[in-house]
Design a protein around this motif. Sequence first.
Motif, PDB file in Angstrom:
ATOM      1  N   VAL A  83       7.741  27.826  -9.564  1.00 33.96           N
ATOM      2  CA  VAL A  83       6.812  26.941  -8.607  1.00 33.96           C
ATOM      3  C   VAL A  83       8.151  25.955  -7.700  1.00 33.96           C
ATOM      4  CG1 VAL A  83       4.905  25.500  -8.187  1.00 33.96           C
ATOM      5  CG2 VAL A  83       5.860  27.413 -10.318  1.00 33.96           C
ATOM      6  N   LEU A  84       7.746  26.380  -6.268  1.00 33.29           N
ATOM      7  CA  LEU A  84       8.337  25.349  -5.171  1.00 33.29           C
ATOM      8  C   LEU A  84       7.100  23.808  -5.192  1.00 33.29           C
ATOM      9  CD1 LEU A  84       9.507  24.313  -2.687  1.00 33.29           C
ATOM     10  CD2 LEU A  84       8.830  25.798  -1.315  1.00 33.29           C
ATOM     11  N   LEU A  85       6.810  22.924  -5.328  1.00 34.19           N
ATOM     12  CA  LEU A  85       6.212  22.154  -4.992  1.00 34.19           C
ATOM     13  C   LEU A  85       6.603  20.902  -4.034  1.00 34.19           C
ATOM     14  CD1 LEU A  85       6.187  20.923  -9.309  1.00 34.19           C
ATOM     15  CD2 LEU A  85       5.009  22.000  -7.737  1.00 34.19           C
ATOM     16  N   HIS A  86       6.110  20.017  -3.620  1.00 35.94           N
ATOM     17  CA  HIS A  86       5.699  19.293  -2.290  1.00 35.94           C
ATOM     18  C   HIS A  86       4.894  18.511  -2.600  1.00 35.94           C
ATOM     19  CE1 HIS A  86       7.391  18.079   2.072  1.00 35.94           C
ATOM     20  NE2 HIS A  86       5.298  18.442   2.220  1.00 35.94           N
ATOM     21  N   ASP A  87       5.417  17.713  -2.499  1.00 39.26           N
ATOM     22  CA  ASP A  87       4.446  15.743  -1.949  1.00 39.26           C
ATOM     23  C   ASP A  87       5.092  15.122  -0.421  1.00 39.26           C
ATOM     24  OD1 ASP A  87       3.214  13.659  -2.171  1.00 39.26           O
ATOM     25  OD2 ASP A  87       3.447  13.224  -4.563  1.00 39.26           O
ATOM     26  N   PRO A  88       4.269  15.392   0.144  1.00 41.37           N
ATOM     27  CA  PRO A  88       4.346  14.667   1.890  1.00 41.37           C
ATOM     28  C   PRO A  88       5.618  13.154   1.633  1.00 41.37           C
ATOM     29  CG  PRO A  88       2.856  16.158   2.148  1.00 41.37           C
ATOM     30  CD  PRO A  88       3.327  16.110   0.469  1.00 41.37           C
ATOM     31  N   ALA A  89       4.500  12.789   0.665  1.00 41.70           N
ATOM     32  CA  ALA A  89       4.820  10.619   0.016  1.00 41.70           C
ATOM     33  C   ALA A  89       5.830  11.048  -0.271  1.00 41.70           C
ATOM     34  CB  ALA A  89       3.494  10.403  -0.347  1.00 41.70           C
ATOM     35  N   GLY A  90       6.129  11.565  -0.957  1.00 40.94           N
ATOM     36  CA  GLY A  90       7.884  11.359  -1.660  1.00 40.94           C
ATOM     37  C   GLY A  90       7.433  11.292  -3.237  1.00 40.94           C
ATOM     38  N   HIS A  91       8.277  11.397  -4.268  1.00 32.26           N
ATOM     39  CA  HIS A  91       8.104  11.592  -5.303  1.00 32.26           C
ATOM     40  C   HIS A  91       9.037   9.948  -6.015  1.00 32.26           C
ATOM     41  CE1 HIS A  91       7.016  11.929  -9.593  1.00 32.26           C
ATOM     42  NE2 HIS A  91       5.596  12.812  -9.611  1.00 32.26           N
ATOM     43  N   ALA A 168      12.897  24.288 -16.507  1.00 36.08           N
ATOM     44  CA  ALA A 168      13.700  23.036 -15.975  1.00 36.08           C
ATOM     45  C   ALA A 168      12.895  22.942 -14.579  1.00 36.08           C
ATOM     46  CB  ALA A 168      15.319  23.940 -16.053  1.00 36.08           C
ATOM     47  N   SER A 169      13.191  21.664 -14.119  1.00 37.52           N
ATOM     48  CA  SER A 169      13.288  21.635 -13.063  1.00 37.52           C
ATOM     49  C   SER A 169      14.547  20.237 -12.590  1.00 37.52           C
ATOM     50  CB  SER A 169      11.851  21.132 -12.763  1.00 37.52           C
ATOM     51  OG  SER A 169      11.818  19.343 -13.681  1.00 37.52           O
ATOM     52  N   TRP A 170      13.989  20.750 -10.914  1.00 40.45           N
ATOM     53  CA  TRP A 170      15.327  20.069  -9.819  1.00 40.45           C
ATOM     54  C   TRP A 170      14.907  20.076  -8.687  1.00 40.45           C
ATOM     55  CZ3 TRP A 170      15.447  25.226 -11.555  1.00 40.45           C
ATOM     56  CH2 TRP A 170      15.764  26.248 -10.587  1.00 40.45           C
ATOM     57  N   THR A 171      15.611  19.050  -8.130  1.00 41.15           N
ATOM     58  CA  THR A 171      15.180  19.216  -6.263  1.00 41.15           C
ATOM     59  C   THR A 171      15.982  18.939  -5.637  1.00 41.15           C
ATOM     60  OG1 THR A 171      14.035  16.479  -7.520  1.00 41.15           O
ATOM     61  CG2 THR A 171      14.269  16.569  -5.056  1.00 41.15           C
ATOM     62  N   PRO A 172      15.824  20.402  -5.097  1.00 38.83           N
ATOM     63  CA  PRO A 172      16.575  20.385  -3.549  1.00 38.83           C
ATOM     64  C   PRO A 172      17.089  20.215  -2.899  1.00 38.83           C
ATOM     65  CG  PRO A 172      14.348  21.201  -3.498  1.00 38.83           C
ATOM     66  CD  PRO A 172      14.878  21.041  -4.964  1.00 38.83           C
ATOM     67  N   ARG A 173      18.246  19.755  -2.296  1.00 34.76           N
ATOM     68  CA  ARG A 173      18.675  18.762  -0.769  1.00 34.76           C
ATOM     69  C   ARG A 173      17.841  19.670  -0.108  1.00 34.76           C
ATOM     70  NH1 ARG A 173      23.468  15.961  -1.224  1.00 34.76           N
ATOM     71  NH2 ARG A 173      23.133  14.812  -3.330  1.00 34.76           N
ATOM     72  N   ASP A 181      16.813  24.533   1.515  1.00 34.84           N
ATOM     73  CA  ASP A 181      17.366  26.375   1.532  1.00 34.84           C
ATOM     74  C   ASP A 181      16.729  26.803   0.230  1.00 34.84           C
ATOM     75  OD1 ASP A 181      18.144  28.564   1.901  1.00 34.84           O
ATOM     76  OD2 ASP A 181      20.016  28.135   2.250  1.00 34.84           O
ATOM     77  N   THR A 182      14.875  27.089   0.641  1.00 31.90           N
ATOM     78  CA  THR A 182      14.221  27.946  -0.705  1.00 31.90           C
ATOM     79  C   THR A 182      15.154  29.172  -0.601  1.00 31.90           C
ATOM     80  OG1 THR A 182      12.576  28.156   0.957  1.00 31.90           O
ATOM     81  CG2 THR A 182      12.722  26.068  -1.082  1.00 31.90           C
ATOM     82  N   ALA A 183      14.874  30.336   0.361  1.00 31.15           N
ATOM     83  CA  ALA A 183      15.572  31.189  -0.152  1.00 31.15           C
ATOM     84  C   ALA A 183      17.066  31.324  -0.612  1.00 31.15           C
ATOM     85  CB  ALA A 183      15.681  31.978   1.316  1.00 31.15           C
TER      86      ALA A 183
END
Length: 221
Positions: A83-91, A168-173, A181-183
Amino acid sequence: MAAAQGQLSDGAGGMDDAKEDAGHTNTAPPPFRAAVDALRTARLRPQVEVEPTRAPQRLAPFAHALEATVVDGEQDLADGRLVLLHDPAGHDAWRGTFRLVTLVRAELEPEMAADPLLPEVCWSWLTGALQARGLTYDEPSGTVTRASSHYFGGLAERPSASQIEIRASWTPREGLGGVPDTAAHLASWCDLLAQVAGLPPAGPGDASVVTLPQRRGPQSR
Protein backbone atom coordinates in the motif's frame (compact mmCIF):
# COMPACT_ATOMS: atom_id res chain seq x y z
CA MET A 1 -2.30 -19.84 -1.31
CA ALA A 2 -4.89 -17.14 -1.75
CA ALA A 3 -3.95 -13.49 -2.07
CA ALA A 4 -2.92 -12.03 1.27
CA GLN A 5 -5.79 -10.83 3.39
CA GLY A 6 -5.89 -9.28 6.82
CA GLN A 7 -4.86 -6.14 8.59
CA LEU A 8 -1.89 -3.99 7.66
CA SER A 9 -0.98 -1.89 10.66
CA ASP A 10 0.94 1.36 10.51
CA GLY A 11 -0.18 2.82 13.83
CA ALA A 12 -3.03 4.74 12.25
CA GLY A 13 -5.78 2.18 11.71
CA GLY A 14 -6.42 -1.10 9.92
CA MET A 15 -7.08 -2.53 6.50
CA ASP A 16 -10.49 -3.94 7.37
CA ASP A 17 -12.23 -0.70 6.35
CA ALA A 18 -11.41 -0.47 2.68
CA LYS A 19 -12.70 1.38 -0.34
CA GLU A 20 -11.99 1.52 -4.02
CA ASP A 21 -8.69 3.25 -4.69
CA ALA A 22 -9.19 6.87 -5.67
CA GLY A 23 -5.57 7.43 -6.63
CA HIS A 24 -6.38 8.94 -10.03
CA THR A 25 -9.28 11.18 -9.20
CA ASN A 26 -8.95 14.82 -10.13
CA THR A 27 -8.66 15.71 -6.45
CA ALA A 28 -5.45 13.72 -5.90
CA PRO A 29 -2.33 15.94 -5.71
CA PRO A 30 0.18 15.70 -8.61
CA PRO A 31 2.95 14.04 -6.52
CA PHE A 32 0.61 11.20 -5.57
CA ARG A 33 -0.65 10.75 -9.13
CA ALA A 34 2.95 10.68 -10.38
CA ALA A 35 3.92 8.13 -7.73
CA VAL A 36 1.03 5.86 -8.70
CA ASP A 37 1.79 6.24 -12.43
CA ALA A 38 5.40 5.26 -11.78
CA LEU A 39 4.30 1.94 -10.30
CA ARG A 40 3.22 0.83 -13.78
CA THR A 41 6.76 1.28 -15.12
CA ALA A 42 8.38 -1.21 -12.71
CA ARG A 43 10.14 -4.16 -14.35
CA LEU A 44 9.26 -7.28 -12.39
CA ARG A 45 10.13 -10.95 -12.42
CA PRO A 46 7.73 -12.98 -14.58
CA GLN A 47 6.87 -15.25 -11.65
CA VAL A 48 5.35 -12.32 -9.73
CA GLU A 49 1.79 -11.45 -10.73
CA VAL A 50 0.73 -7.97 -9.57
CA GLU A 51 -2.66 -6.30 -9.80
CA PRO A 52 -4.48 -3.37 -8.14
CA THR A 53 -6.68 -4.08 -5.15
CA ARG A 54 -8.84 -2.14 -2.73
CA ALA A 55 -6.97 0.55 -0.82
CA PRO A 56 -7.36 1.43 2.88
CA GLN A 57 -9.69 4.23 3.85
CA ARG A 58 -8.31 5.58 7.11
CA LEU A 59 -4.53 5.36 7.01
CA ALA A 60 -3.96 8.50 4.93
CA PRO A 61 -5.84 11.02 2.77
CA PHE A 62 -4.68 9.20 -0.37
CA ALA A 63 -3.84 5.53 -0.84
CA HIS A 64 -3.16 3.08 -3.64
CA ALA A 65 -2.88 -0.69 -3.10
CA LEU A 66 -1.45 -3.62 -5.02
CA GLU A 67 -1.53 -7.34 -4.34
CA ALA A 68 0.88 -9.88 -5.73
CA THR A 69 1.32 -13.63 -5.92
CA VAL A 70 4.49 -15.55 -6.73
CA VAL A 71 3.47 -18.39 -9.03
CA ASP A 72 5.10 -21.45 -10.50
CA GLY A 73 2.84 -22.89 -13.15
CA GLU A 74 -0.47 -23.53 -11.37
CA GLN A 75 1.05 -23.28 -7.90
CA ASP A 76 1.22 -20.27 -5.56
CA LEU A 77 4.44 -19.90 -3.57
CA ALA A 78 3.88 -16.66 -1.64
CA ASP A 79 1.61 -13.64 -1.67
CA GLY A 80 1.36 -10.14 -0.30
CA ARG A 81 -0.05 -6.66 -0.43
CA LEU A 82 1.70 -3.31 -0.82
CA VAL A 83 0.00 0.00 0.00
CA LEU A 84 1.27 3.44 -0.99
CA LEU A 85 0.06 6.13 1.42
CA HIS A 86 0.26 9.89 0.91
CA ASP A 87 -0.46 12.78 3.25
CA PRO A 88 0.38 16.13 1.57
CA ALA A 89 0.58 17.79 5.00
CA GLY A 90 3.23 15.33 6.16
CA HIS A 91 3.13 12.88 9.03
CA ASP A 92 5.31 13.13 12.14
CA ALA A 93 5.70 9.38 12.49
CA TRP A 94 6.61 8.96 8.81
CA ARG A 95 9.05 11.89 8.61
CA GLY A 96 7.73 12.48 5.10
CA THR A 97 4.60 12.70 2.99
CA PHE A 98 4.68 9.14 1.62
CA ARG A 99 4.67 5.78 3.37
CA LEU A 100 4.79 2.20 2.10
CA VAL A 101 3.03 -0.51 4.11
CA THR A 102 3.20 -4.21 3.34
CA LEU A 103 2.09 -7.69 4.31
CA VAL A 104 3.98 -10.69 2.89
CA ARG A 105 3.35 -14.33 3.73
CA ALA A 106 4.34 -17.85 2.74
CA GLU A 107 4.21 -21.38 4.13
CA LEU A 108 7.33 -23.06 5.53
CA GLU A 109 8.48 -26.45 6.67
CA PRO A 110 7.76 -26.77 10.42
CA GLU A 111 11.43 -27.30 11.27
CA MET A 112 12.38 -24.09 9.47
CA ALA A 113 9.65 -22.18 11.27
CA ALA A 114 11.17 -23.31 14.59
CA ASP A 115 14.56 -21.77 13.75
CA PRO A 116 15.19 -19.05 16.39
CA LEU A 117 17.01 -16.89 13.83
CA LEU A 118 14.14 -16.90 11.35
CA PRO A 119 12.67 -13.49 12.32
CA GLU A 120 16.02 -11.73 11.93
CA VAL A 121 16.66 -13.46 8.62
CA CYS A 122 13.24 -12.48 7.26
CA TRP A 123 13.74 -8.85 8.27
CA SER A 124 17.11 -8.89 6.50
CA TRP A 125 15.32 -9.96 3.32
CA LEU A 126 13.32 -6.73 3.39
CA THR A 127 16.20 -4.39 4.15
CA GLY A 128 18.48 -6.30 1.80
CA ALA A 129 15.99 -6.02 -1.08
CA LEU A 130 15.87 -2.23 -0.64
CA GLN A 131 19.63 -1.87 -0.29
CA ALA A 132 20.31 -4.07 -3.32
CA ARG A 133 18.59 -1.47 -5.50
CA GLY A 134 20.31 1.45 -3.82
CA LEU A 135 17.11 2.80 -2.28
CA THR A 136 17.14 5.13 0.71
CA TYR A 137 14.34 5.19 3.25
CA ASP A 138 13.49 6.36 6.77
CA GLU A 139 11.65 5.09 9.83
CA PRO A 140 11.44 1.37 8.97
CA SER A 141 9.29 -0.68 11.34
CA GLY A 142 7.58 -4.03 11.31
CA THR A 143 7.01 -7.49 12.71
CA VAL A 144 7.87 -11.01 11.64
CA THR A 145 5.33 -13.60 12.80
CA ARG A 146 5.48 -17.36 12.53
CA ALA A 147 2.49 -19.54 13.22
CA SER A 148 1.85 -23.28 13.18
CA SER A 149 -1.39 -25.21 12.64
CA HIS A 150 -1.92 -28.76 13.88
CA TYR A 151 -5.00 -30.79 12.94
CA PHE A 152 -7.01 -33.22 15.07
CA GLY A 153 -10.13 -35.38 14.93
CA GLY A 154 -11.72 -35.39 11.51
CA LEU A 155 -8.84 -33.26 10.21
CA ALA A 156 -6.07 -35.42 11.68
CA GLU A 157 -4.94 -36.63 8.26
CA ARG A 158 -3.87 -33.12 7.27
CA PRO A 159 -0.16 -32.43 7.70
CA SER A 160 0.90 -29.71 10.10
CA ALA A 161 1.38 -26.33 8.47
CA SER A 162 3.66 -23.41 9.37
CA GLN A 163 3.40 -19.89 7.99
CA ILE A 164 5.62 -16.83 8.07
CA GLU A 165 4.25 -13.28 7.86
CA ILE A 166 6.21 -10.07 7.40
CA ARG A 167 4.35 -6.85 8.19
CA ALA A 168 6.40 -3.73 7.63
CA SER A 169 6.34 -0.08 6.68
CA TRP A 170 8.94 2.47 5.66
CA THR A 171 9.18 6.03 4.33
CA PRO A 172 10.65 6.23 0.82
CA ARG A 173 12.95 9.19 0.22
CA GLU A 174 11.32 11.76 -2.03
CA GLY A 175 13.00 12.84 -5.27
CA LEU A 176 12.30 15.56 -7.81
CA GLY A 177 8.93 17.17 -7.32
CA GLY A 178 8.54 15.46 -3.97
CA VAL A 179 7.91 12.08 -5.66
CA PRO A 180 9.67 8.89 -4.44
CA ASP A 181 10.95 6.26 -6.85
CA THR A 182 7.94 4.02 -6.36
CA ALA A 183 8.83 1.81 -9.32
CA ALA A 184 12.10 0.82 -7.67
CA HIS A 185 10.41 0.29 -4.32
CA LEU A 186 7.83 -1.97 -5.98
CA ALA A 187 10.59 -3.94 -7.67
CA SER A 188 12.37 -4.33 -4.32
CA TRP A 189 9.15 -5.50 -2.70
CA CYS A 190 8.72 -8.10 -5.44
CA ASP A 191 12.32 -9.20 -4.78
CA LEU A 192 11.28 -9.75 -1.17
CA LEU A 193 8.27 -11.80 -2.28
CA ALA A 194 10.48 -13.94 -4.49
CA GLN A 195 12.93 -14.43 -1.63
CA VAL A 196 10.17 -15.54 0.75
CA ALA A 197 8.86 -17.87 -1.96
CA GLY A 198 12.24 -19.59 -2.16
CA LEU A 199 13.10 -18.50 -5.72
CA PRO A 200 16.80 -18.16 -6.62
CA PRO A 201 18.24 -14.63 -6.92
CA ALA A 202 17.33 -12.86 -10.14
CA GLY A 203 20.82 -11.43 -10.64
CA PRO A 204 24.23 -10.77 -9.10
CA GLY A 205 22.84 -7.89 -7.05
CA ASP A 206 20.72 -10.32 -5.06
CA ALA A 207 23.55 -12.69 -4.15
CA SER A 208 24.11 -11.17 -0.71
CA VAL A 209 20.52 -11.72 0.40
CA VAL A 210 20.08 -14.66 2.76
CA THR A 211 18.30 -17.57 1.08
CA LEU A 212 15.67 -19.80 2.61
CA PRO A 213 17.05 -23.31 3.31
CA GLN A 214 13.69 -25.08 3.39
CA ARG A 215 10.14 -24.18 2.61
CA ARG A 216 6.84 -25.99 2.38
CA GLY A 217 5.98 -27.40 -1.02
CA PRO A 218 4.04 -25.19 -3.44
CA GLN A 219 0.32 -24.81 -2.80
CA SER A 220 -2.20 -25.56 -5.53
CA ARG A 221 -4.05 -22.53 -6.83
